[in-house]
Structure formats: C-alpha cells, structure tokens
Design a protein around this motif. Structure first.
Motif, PDB file in Angstrom:
ATOM      1  N   TYR A 220       0.817  -1.388   0.298  1.00 22.52           N
ATOM      2  CA  TYR A 220       0.319   0.082   0.061  1.00 22.52           C
ATOM      3  C   TYR A 220       0.907   1.373   0.260  1.00 22.52           C
ATOM      4  N   LEU A 221       0.278   2.533  -0.802  1.00 21.25           N
ATOM      5  CA  LEU A 221       1.190   3.594  -0.688  1.00 21.25           C
ATOM      6  C   LEU A 221       0.619   4.538   0.891  1.00 21.25           C
ATOM      7  N   HIS A 222      -0.271   4.893   1.204  1.00 23.93           N
ATOM      8  CA  HIS A 222      -1.064   5.528   1.847  1.00 23.93           C
ATOM      9  C   HIS A 222      -2.121   5.331   1.890  1.00 23.93           C
ATOM     10  N   LEU A 223      -2.616   5.990   3.392  1.00 20.31           N
ATOM     11  CA  LEU A 223      -4.010   5.706   3.698  1.00 20.31           C
ATOM     12  C   LEU A 223      -5.263   5.760   2.601  1.00 20.31           C
ATOM     13  N   LEU A 224      -5.062   7.007   2.123  1.00 23.85           N
ATOM     14  CA  LEU A 224      -6.206   6.238   0.539  1.00 23.85           C
ATOM     15  C   LEU A 224      -6.115   5.299  -0.522  1.00 23.85           C
ATOM     16  N   ASP A 225      -5.129   5.550  -0.695  1.00 22.28           N
ATOM     17  CA  ASP A 225      -4.774   4.208  -1.325  1.00 22.28           C
ATOM     18  C   ASP A 225      -5.131   3.346  -1.408  1.00 22.28           C
ATOM     19  N   LEU A 226      -4.737   2.850   0.570  1.00 20.91           N
ATOM     20  CA  LEU A 226      -5.226   1.445   0.906  1.00 20.91           C
ATOM     21  C   LEU A 226      -6.668   1.265   0.993  1.00 20.91           C
ATOM     22  N   MET A 227      -8.203   2.729   1.542  1.00 20.65           N
ATOM     23  CA  MET A 227      -9.087   2.629   1.664  1.00 20.65           C
ATOM     24  C   MET A 227      -9.640   2.559  -0.172  1.00 20.65           C
ATOM     25  N   TYR A 228      -8.518   2.936  -1.536  1.00 23.78           N
ATOM     26  CA  TYR A 228      -8.889   2.654  -2.158  1.00 23.78           C
ATOM     27  C   TYR A 228      -9.787   1.514  -2.633  1.00 23.78           C
ATOM     28  N   ARG A 229      -8.225   0.357  -2.119  1.00 24.37           N
ATOM     29  CA  ARG A 229      -7.889  -0.818  -3.033  1.00 24.37           C
ATOM     30  C   ARG A 229      -8.714  -1.855  -1.914  1.00 24.37           C
ATOM     31  N   LEU A 230      -9.427  -1.390  -0.882  1.00 24.15           N
ATOM     32  CA  LEU A 230      -9.905  -2.815   0.138  1.00 24.15           C
ATOM     33  C   LEU A 230     -11.426  -2.271  -0.152  1.00 24.15           C
ATOM     34  N   ILE A 231     -11.811  -0.569  -0.574  1.00 28.95           N
ATOM     35  CA  ILE A 231     -13.214  -1.439  -1.286  1.00 28.95           C
ATOM     36  C   ILE A 231     -13.229  -1.653  -3.259  1.00 28.95           C
ATOM     37  N   VAL A 232     -12.313  -1.552  -3.864  1.00 28.41           N
ATOM     38  CA  VAL A 232     -12.276  -1.398  -5.221  1.00 28.41           C
ATOM     39  C   VAL A 232     -12.249  -3.287  -5.370  1.00 28.41           C
ATOM     40  N   ASN A 233     -11.804  -3.652  -4.273  1.00 28.81           N
ATOM     41  CA  ASN A 233     -11.841  -5.488  -4.555  1.00 28.81           C
ATOM     42  C   ASN A 233     -12.380  -6.014  -3.569  1.00 28.81           C
ATOM     43  N   ASN A 234     -13.147  -5.059  -3.301  1.00 27.22           N
ATOM     44  CA  ASN A 234     -14.214  -6.286  -2.845  1.00 27.22           C
ATOM     45  C   ASN A 234     -15.193  -6.876  -3.320  1.00 27.22           C
ATOM     46  N   GLU A 235     -15.184  -8.641  -3.704  1.00 28.59           N
ATOM     47  CA  GLU A 235     -16.624  -8.468  -4.506  1.00 28.59           C
ATOM     48  C   GLU A 235     -16.847 -10.252  -4.106  1.00 28.59           C
ATOM     49  N   SER A 236     -18.338 -10.917  -4.145  1.00 29.07           N
ATOM     50  CA  SER A 236     -18.654 -11.631  -3.937  1.00 29.07           C
ATOM     51  C   SER A 236     -17.842 -12.823  -4.843  1.00 29.07           C
ATOM     52  N   PRO A 237     -17.382 -14.011  -3.535  1.00 29.42           N
ATOM     53  CA  PRO A 237     -17.144 -14.675  -3.912  1.00 29.42           C
ATOM     54  C   PRO A 237     -17.729 -15.740  -5.436  1.00 29.42           C
ATOM     55  N   LYS A 238     -16.864 -16.320  -6.369  1.00 25.11           N
ATOM     56  CA  LYS A 238     -17.130 -17.504  -7.076  1.00 25.11           C
ATOM     57  C   LYS A 238     -18.094 -18.039  -7.124  1.00 25.11           C
ATOM     58  N   GLN A 239     -19.624 -18.322  -7.378  1.00 26.21           N
ATOM     59  CA  GLN A 239     -20.015 -19.743  -6.788  1.00 26.21           C
ATOM     60  C   GLN A 239     -19.684 -21.081  -7.633  1.00 26.21           C
ATOM     61  N   GLY A 240     -20.109 -22.356  -7.473  1.00 24.73           N
ATOM     62  CA  GLY A 240     -19.576 -23.193  -8.252  1.00 24.73           C
ATOM     63  C   GLY A 240     -20.565 -23.716  -9.599  1.00 24.73           C
ATOM     64  N   SER A 241     -20.086 -24.490 -10.584  1.00 28.26           N
ATOM     65  CA  SER A 241     -21.608 -24.392 -11.628  1.00 28.26           C
ATOM     66  C   SER A 241     -22.484 -25.468 -11.187  1.00 28.26           C
TER      67      SER A 241
END
Length: 510
Positions: A220-241
């Motif tokens: 992480y680069l700084h406070l704002l960068d950490l919040m940005y990444r934790l928000i953008v990379n939040n996604e629901s887990p992929k389900q099985g077939s």
C-alpha cells in the motif's frame, strides 16, 4: 472559499541557487539510495476535476505533508500537532528528538521526495521537520483513535473535519515514510490493522472481507490508497457450477414470469395506447407537412432571422461556467414506475453492480453517507483518475449513481431498499450526486448502463413518449415560426379594426 494559489515550493519561479544546491546535494549523496523502486503516490488534483468543487480537494483545518503546510489558515493546528507528538513519545525520545528522528529522516530525503509528483522547493531540514511532526501525529491518531479531545478542543475543530482532511489526495503521507518513522521510534503496534479499524468506521462503501490475506499480498502507498484498494477489490466469491446452473434456472423462470406480467399490463392498456398512437400519428403527419414549408425563406421576406437563435436553445454550455455532465440513463423513479425495475443491495462490492434483465433487478452496492462521505468519495475518485487506472471502477460506480439519482424521490426509493444509508438528508444526497461530473470513459461500468437503457427503451409507453418527444423537438423551431406569423396576422387585423372599426368593416363586406 477562494482558490488557493500555488505554494512557494510548487512555484515555477524557483530559486536558482536553491535548485543548484539541491541538485548538487542529490548528485553527491544519493549514490547509496535507489529511488527507482519508489512509486510516485501523492498527486495534485487537476483543475478539470477540482473546478466543480474546489473545497473538496484541499484541507480545511489541518495540513499533512508539504503540499499545504505553509497555508496561513492551517497554522493554528501546528501547536496542537506538536502537543500530540510530545505526548506520543517518551521523555527520552523528546529530549533527543532532533538527533533521533530529524537526522535519520534527512538520510532518506531522496526517497521522501520521490513519492511526490511535484518538485518540493524545500531544504532537507524543513522537509524532515514537516514529516517528523505530521507523521508522528498521524501515527498517534491511529493508535489513540477517538481520544483526540485530550489535545485538540472539539470547539476548535470538528472531528468530522479532521477525518475528512486525512482523506484529501494532496494531504497524504506515504506509507514508506510512516514505516520509517515507526522504525525510528521503535513503535510496537500494527499500523495497517489500526488503519483498517479507522476505515471500518468511516468508509462509505464496504471493504473486502478477506483483509488479512489481501493485506499480506499487497504493497500500500498511503492511507487513501489503502482505502481505495479495499473498496475496489471487494467482490462476492465465485460460485460453483452447480450453484450457477440452479441460479440460471431460477433466472429463466423469473424471466418467463416477468415477461408474462409485462404482456398482461400491455394488453390491458393496448386499446388506450392504440388510440393515443393514432392521434400522435395524425398529429405527426400534420407537423411533417408544416415542417416541409420553407419557413426560413418566408421569415427572410419579413426580415426575421431566428434560425440560429432557435438552434442554440438546447446549447446552454458556457466555457466560463462549466456544467456538470451526467451519463445518459433514466432516473430511479422512472426505472421503477415505467419499466417496473426493482432495486436490490448486492452481496459484494463495486464489481458486483449489475442489471439482470431476466429478473428486472438492478443490483447496487450499499453506500453509507455521512457529513464527510462526499469529500472522501470525491478524493477517492480523484486518486483513481490521477493514477491513470485503466478500469476506473470506482469512478464508473459514482457515475452510475449520479445518473440514476436526480430527486428526493429517487433517494427515498433507494433508502427503502437498503441501498442508501446514513445520517445526511435526502436533499444533501441529491446535491452530492448531481454535483459529481462524469469522469469515466471505459467500458466496464458502461455495460450496466447499456443493458438498462436497452431494457427501458423496449417498454411500449417509453417508445410512445420518445416518438412524441422526437416529433416535438424537430418541430419546435417551425411551431415558433408559425406562432410569429400568426401574431403578425393578428396585429394586422387589430390595426384594421383600430382604423376602420368593426361596424364599418362589416358594412363594407356586406
């Protein structure tokens, strides 16, 4: 608040002697320090973004780092920052502060400068003191979160303002600098964990649930960068077939039910709509005949030149007063009322925002808006743009929300679905989203907009309305000319009436 001028250390008219001294110093002393791996992470917000709300991108009460350090309206907080730092250190560290902290920060000066997008016209001594005080103040804020009233009177500064200023793009202190300071004072606390605790209280959007594994694998680069990444990379887990096939079957069943409901509603109103369409068609033919008449030539005979004025009726853009642009998409109330689209909170994050046509449901990320949330979101988007992200995922999410929210009715509907939360009023939410200018030009987020518009435009009532709107827009100029000609004829008739009188004119005719 008036727009701040460029600060002395960003002035293009730099002191030639200071510049020469700095270059000479760097040339002689940087041999043992490799700055090629240091990432530029603190940027100035471009005017193309800040011109719509300049105050949102500058600190209001406290400066962190060099960009805004010498602005006079922020001076009053300096003595409080020093008081916090003294209380944070033990007595021995306070007594040997210059030797312990300042001198060691001077040794990593090239690394500190490499983190900033703009050249810092400050000598190494001043730069070291700025980062020593501001860096330790920020470390103490995370360690003793919620206890700042011991040093900063609440009547002097609202804590919401402090949290807001901490998230300003130009107010960031690089994490490498904070880590360096933490090593110098031998701090025995986990900085990233404390920062995440801060986000969990103040983030307007959900953070990724897999924090521990994600933190270990990312720099992480700084406070704002950490919040940005934790928000953008939040996604629901992929389900099985198996789950996907069940979901697909349910979606197909829902698709059949939804289409049947639309057919029933259309059949109930088909007679009324047919009658309206026939009237619209006859009216449209009449307008087409009127449009075919060469009105511009006829107006020229009367000395009228209204064509250009009428053509500019919809062009209200003014370069001196830029207008906020929004994406082309119906509002929440229209999507619900005319297209019978439902709204549902998504289980994941931004990447799970989608419109499922088979279900007629728009899945949106839950957003919690407090007093400072607008400024946090604006700076997160500004940071995403400054880093030249190719996906622009956060900007596209904000663009979508700005496009579908226009009135308090839209906000009330989203609140009733649990999508919009928070303590600010509905009108404040409307003003925020209506004040956000579109900033994304990439395709990922536009897929949702495209599907929504395609679905919405297939509704028979919408087709009818667009038909009439198109006809009237194309004929507005002509109808205006017709009105002017009729007004001229009425003036001529009135003039005859004034000269001859109605009985005289009537007797002559009979």
């Amino acid at each position: 608040m008036k727009e701040f001028e460029l600060h002395s250390f960003l002035n293009v008219n730099l002191s030639k002697k200071r510049w020469a001294d700095q270059i000479s110093k760097n040339f002689n002393e940087e041999a043992g320090i490799d700055v090629s791996q240091v990432v530029v992470c603190v940027f100035n917000v471009p005017k193309s973004i800040s011109r719509f709300n300049h105050e949102a991108y500058v600190p209001q009460a406290i400066a962190l780092g060099p960009y805004h350090h010498f602005e006079t309206h922020l001076y009053q907080m300096e003595r409080y920052k020093v008081a916090v730092v003294k209380a944070f250190l033990d007595p021995n560290q306070v007594n040997s502060f210059e030797q312990l902290v300042i001198n060691k920060l001077k040794r990593v000066e090239p690394m500190i400068r490499a983190c900033y997008h703009k050249y810092l016209d400050l000598n190494g001594e001043a730069l070291a003191w700025i980062f020593a005080i501001d860096g330790l103040f920020l470390l103490d804020l995370f360690k003793h979160y919620g206890e700042m009233e011991q040093f900063i009177p609440k009547k002097l500064m609202k804590y919401e303002t402090l949290y807001r200023d901490m998230m300003v793009v130009e107010n960031q202190i690089p994490l490498v600098v904070l880590n360096e300071i933490q090593k110098i004072i031998d701090g025995d606390f986990e900085l990233l964990s404390l920062m995440i605790g801060f986000f969990e209280v103040h983030s307007p959007l959900k953070l990724t649930p897999h924090l521990n594994s994600y933190i270990r694998s990312t720099n992480y680069l700084h406070l704002l960068d950490l919040m940005y990444r934790l928000i953008v990379n939040n996604e629901s887990p992929k389900q099985g077939s198996h789950h996907e096939s069940c979901h697909e079957k349910q979606a197909n069943d829902m698709h059949v039910i939804t289409r049947k409901e639309h057919v029933i509603r259309n059949m109930e109103n088909i007679k009324e709509i047919g009658e309206k369409l026939s009237k619209f068609t006859r009216f449209g033919k009449m307008i087409s005949v009127i449009v075919s008449i060469p009105w511009e030539k006829i107006c020229g005979l009367f000395g009228l030149n209204i064509g250009k004025k009428l053509d500019k009726e919809d062009d209200d853009d003014d370069d001196d007063d830029p207008r906020v642009m929004e994406i082309d998409i119906p509002y929440v109330s229209s999507l619900s009322k005319y297209a019978h689209i439902n709204f549902s909170p998504s289980n994941g994050g931004i990447r799970d925002t989608k419109f499922v046509a088979t279900e007629a449901i728009l899945y949106l990320l839950v957003i919690t808006l407090e007093i400072y949330s607008e400024f946090v979101l604006r700076n997160l988007v500004a940071y995403e743009i400054a880093t030249s992200s190719t996906t622009m995922e956060l900007a596209q999410y904000v663009d979508l929300m700005s496009g579908i929210i226009d009135t308090e009715e839209d906000v009330k509907l989203l609140k009733s679905k649990g999508i919009v939360k928070g303590n600010i009023t509905n009108i404040e939410i409307v003003d925020f989203f209506n004040g956000m200018n579109t900033s994304s030009e990439h395709a990922r987020g536009k897929e949702t907009v495209k599907r929504l518009n395609e679905y919405y435009n297939t509704i028979l009532a919408i087709k009818t309305w667009k038909f009439m709107k198109k006809r009237m827009r194309g004929s507005r100029k002509v109808l205006t000319v017709v009105f002017i000609v009729l007004a001229c004829l009425l003036m001529i008739v009135y003039s005859f009436y004034e000269v001859y009188g109605y009985p005289k004119l009537f007797n002559k005719i009979t």
